[in-house]
Write a protein that holds these residues in place. Structure first.
Motif, PDB file in Angstrom:
ATOM      1  N   ILE A  15      -2.273   4.906  -9.421  1.00  0.00           N
ATOM      2  CA  ILE A  15      -1.597   3.691  -8.951  1.00  0.00           C
ATOM      3  C   ILE A  15      -2.540   2.881  -8.064  1.00  0.00           C
ATOM      4  O   ILE A  15      -2.680   1.661  -8.209  1.00  0.00           O
ATOM      5  CB  ILE A  15      -0.311   4.041  -8.175  1.00  0.00           C
ATOM      6  N   MET A  16      -3.211   3.563  -7.153  1.00  0.00           N
ATOM      7  CA  MET A  16      -4.083   2.893  -6.195  1.00  0.00           C
ATOM      8  C   MET A  16      -5.419   2.474  -6.810  1.00  0.00           C
ATOM      9  O   MET A  16      -6.237   1.830  -6.132  1.00  0.00           O
ATOM     10  CB  MET A  16      -4.324   3.806  -4.997  1.00  0.00           C
ATOM     11  N   ALA A  17      -5.653   2.825  -8.063  1.00  0.00           N
ATOM     12  CA  ALA A  17      -6.897   2.398  -8.727  1.00  0.00           C
ATOM     13  C   ALA A  17      -6.908   0.892  -8.951  1.00  0.00           C
ATOM     14  O   ALA A  17      -7.970   0.309  -9.200  1.00  0.00           O
ATOM     15  CB  ALA A  17      -7.066   3.128 -10.058  1.00  0.00           C
ATOM     16  N   ASP A  18      -5.751   0.266  -8.881  1.00  0.00           N
ATOM     17  CA  ASP A  18      -5.675  -1.190  -8.982  1.00  0.00           C
ATOM     18  C   ASP A  18      -6.362  -1.779  -7.747  1.00  0.00           C
ATOM     19  O   ASP A  18      -5.890  -1.589  -6.620  1.00  0.00           O
ATOM     20  CB  ASP A  18      -4.210  -1.622  -9.032  1.00  0.00           C
ATOM     21  N   PRO A  19      -7.476  -2.519  -7.915  1.00  0.00           N
ATOM     22  CA  PRO A  19      -8.203  -3.053  -6.751  1.00  0.00           C
ATOM     23  C   PRO A  19      -7.335  -3.939  -5.866  1.00  0.00           C
ATOM     24  O   PRO A  19      -7.545  -3.990  -4.652  1.00  0.00           O
ATOM     25  CB  PRO A  19      -9.347  -3.860  -7.389  1.00  0.00           C
ATOM     26  N   ALA A  20      -6.368  -4.622  -6.459  1.00  0.00           N
ATOM     27  CA  ALA A  20      -5.496  -5.487  -5.667  1.00  0.00           C
ATOM     28  C   ALA A  20      -4.661  -4.683  -4.685  1.00  0.00           C
ATOM     29  O   ALA A  20      -4.404  -5.119  -3.557  1.00  0.00           O
ATOM     30  CB  ALA A  20      -4.582  -6.302  -6.587  1.00  0.00           C
ATOM     31  N   LEU A  21      -4.228  -3.479  -5.096  1.00  0.00           N
ATOM     32  CA  LEU A  21      -3.439  -2.630  -4.200  1.00  0.00           C
ATOM     33  C   LEU A  21      -4.312  -1.971  -3.151  1.00  0.00           C
ATOM     34  O   LEU A  21      -3.979  -1.939  -1.966  1.00  0.00           O
ATOM     35  CB  LEU A  21      -2.695  -1.560  -5.004  1.00  0.00           C
ATOM     36  N   ALA A  22      -5.448  -1.434  -3.585  1.00  0.00           N
ATOM     37  CA  ALA A  22      -6.315  -0.703  -2.658  1.00  0.00           C
ATOM     38  C   ALA A  22      -6.909  -1.630  -1.616  1.00  0.00           C
ATOM     39  O   ALA A  22      -7.016  -1.291  -0.443  1.00  0.00           O
ATOM     40  CB  ALA A  22      -7.421   0.006  -3.439  1.00  0.00           C
ATOM     41  N   GLY A  23      -7.276  -2.865  -2.032  1.00  0.00           N
ATOM     42  CA  GLY A  23      -7.843  -3.814  -1.092  1.00  0.00           C
ATOM     43  C   GLY A  23      -9.143  -3.323  -0.507  1.00  0.00           C
ATOM     44  O   GLY A  23      -9.779  -2.386  -0.997  1.00  0.00           O
ATOM     45  N   SER A  24      -9.548  -3.970   0.577  1.00  0.00           N
ATOM     46  CA  SER A  24     -10.820  -3.625   1.211  1.00  0.00           C
ATOM     47  C   SER A  24     -10.685  -3.285   2.685  1.00  0.00           C
ATOM     48  O   SER A  24     -11.675  -2.985   3.352  1.00  0.00           O
ATOM     49  CB  SER A  24     -11.806  -4.797   1.054  1.00  0.00           C
ATOM     50  N   ALA A  25      -9.466  -3.357   3.214  1.00  0.00           N
ATOM     51  CA  ALA A  25      -9.277  -3.078   4.641  1.00  0.00           C
ATOM     52  C   ALA A  25      -9.575  -1.613   4.949  1.00  0.00           C
ATOM     53  O   ALA A  25      -9.169  -0.716   4.209  1.00  0.00           O
ATOM     54  CB  ALA A  25      -7.852  -3.418   5.057  1.00  0.00           C
TER      55      ALA A  25
END
Length: 449
Positions: A15-25
């Motif tokens: 699920i968190m492999a989506d870059p939009a969800l994981a983000g960069s924070a």
């Protein structure tokens, strides 16, 4: 048939492999009431953060609604700490909530959590909303007569008050979250208010089995919300294009629109554009009420010259142009310059302090609004920033400035200046992408006057 298999680390990582969800924070926060939804998210997210080098803090809110609420918050905090998660218990102050209880508690909760995230530099706030929540939200808004935006229900990513709200579990049914905690032997609490028929959401929840028999189960309702979300995204795309075509965002934090071009668009696009402008420039956590927004639009359509305010945003129509900026009374107070690093001022500007100049704990330098007195001092100094004199007075008042005590050092512009770089400010920029989205007001419009 409802899936009740537990989520493991691999499934959550997928699920968190989506870059939009994981983000960069690097610093994340997760809202946790101790219930199965938020506790499951905190459990899964803590393990993901450990494996991905992120710092996680769980935010537990004590609403002070019951005498035992402080003890309950401490119990939840202890369970989270046992998972190796940092915990911050946020306590709502003020009079007891008595009317519209769930809504007022929600507003207070988000206010506390967003303030904590801004103060502590946590860029993302994770929320445990799941598939069943999405279906219930769709039904609630349908009953209220909501339009496309409301029926789109919740988005996986949402910007609010300069913080990303992240909902990674919107496709996961609650049964899987409960199964995850049961398999891990992780305790959770059940909110007794979820059993009360006093609240509309609970009454709708009891209807779900009957609706499912007619083919309207949680998955079907959530899918309908997704279809409407795509329609909303299309409208947002054309809204951004309209803003690009009709207006200009200045790096000092205000907008100038060409009135005739702005009013050419269809009514829905005009209203969406105005709502986006008012929300971003006014700094409110929520869009303005539609009836007030519509009244303001009618005023813009009818008057070639006029003024108005809405949700912390001030507007002035003059000479075929519409000027919009934060209402002076809504601009944040001064922030002293201390230490090194960066901070956000007025929810609009990120200030980066020089790593080579460390500010003492007690300093008379601070960032604040230019204001009336600051503009007067700047004029008397004989110095000028190109174009400032033609701005409406209310626009100038909200421009960020560097002060030393009651003496103005200089207004701050996103163009590098010896005036403020000599005082240890490395960089200042308007967080336009967070205010309006990355497609509205392209970089070509981000030039100074």
């Amino acid at each position: 048939m409802t899936d009740s298999s537990p989520l493991d680390d691999n499934a959550f990582s997928h699920i968190m492999a989506d870059p939009a969800l994981a983000g960069s924070a690097c610093s994340l926060a997760v809202a946790c009431s101790g219930g199965p939804d938020s506790m499951a998210l905190a459990f899964l997210l803590s393990r993901w953060c450990r494996d991905n080098g992120r710092r996680l803090t769980a935010l537990v809110v004590d609403h002070r609604l019951r005498q035992e609420s402080a003890r309950e918050a401490e119990t939840v905090g202890a369970r989270l700490a046992a998972l190796g998660v940092r915990v911050a218990i946020l306590v709502r102050e003020g009079p007891k909530l008595t009317r519209d209880l769930q809504n007022q508690a929600r507003l207070a909760r988000y206010g506390l959590m967003l303030s904590w995230c801004r103060e502590q530099g946590a860029g993302d706030l994770f929320l445990g909303h799941h598939l069943d929540d999405q279906a219930e939200t769709f039904l609630l808004r349908l009953a209220r007569g909501s339009g496309v935006d409301g029926l789109s229900a919740m988005s996986p990513i949402e910007m609010r008050g300069g913080i990303r709200l992240v909902r990674p579990l919107l496709d996961i049914p609650k049964t899987r979250l409960v199964a995850t905690l049961e398999q891990a032997g992780q305790a959770f609490v059940q909110d007794p208010s979820n059993l009360s028929d006093h609240f509309t959401r609970n009454r709708l929840r009891r209807l779900m089995p009957t609706l499912a028999e007619e083919g309207m189960d949680a998955r079907r309702l959530a899918d309908t919300a997704k279809h409407l979300s795509r329609a909303r995204q299309s409208l947002e795309f054309y809204t951004s294009q309209h803003l690009n075509r009709s207006g200009r965002l200045y790096p000092h934090g205000f907008v100038r629109l060409e009135r005739a071009t702005f009013l050419e668009a269809p009514e829905e696009i005009r209203l969406r554009s105005l709502s986006k402008l008012v929300s971003a420039l006014g700094g409110a956590d929520y869009p303005p009420r539609f009836d007030r927004l519509q009244r303001l639009m009618k005023r813009l359509e009818a008057d070639a010259d006029g003024a108005g305010t809405l949700s912390g945003c001030q507007l002035l129509v003059r000479g075929g142009r519409i000027w919009l900026a934060r209402e002076p009374s809504a601009v944040s107070g001064p922030v002293p310059l201390e230490g090194v690093g960066s901070f956000i001022w007025d929810r609009r500007f990120r200030i980066m302090l020089s790593a080579t100049k460390k500010w003492p704990k007690e300093t008379d330098f601070f960032i604040g609004a230019l204001g009336i007195d600051g503009w007067r001092q700047w004029q008397n100094s004989g110095r000028e920033i190109s174009g400032f004199s033609i701005l409406p007075a209310f626009v100038r008042r909200g421009i960020p400035a560097l002060w030393r005590g009651d003496k103005l050092v200089c207004p701050l512009s996103t163009q590098k200046s010896d005036h403020w770089q000599d005082h240890g400010i490395e960089e200042i920029h308007l967080i336009a992408g967070e205010l309006f989205g990355k497609t509205a007001f392209s970089s070509l419009n981000m030039r100074t006057m």
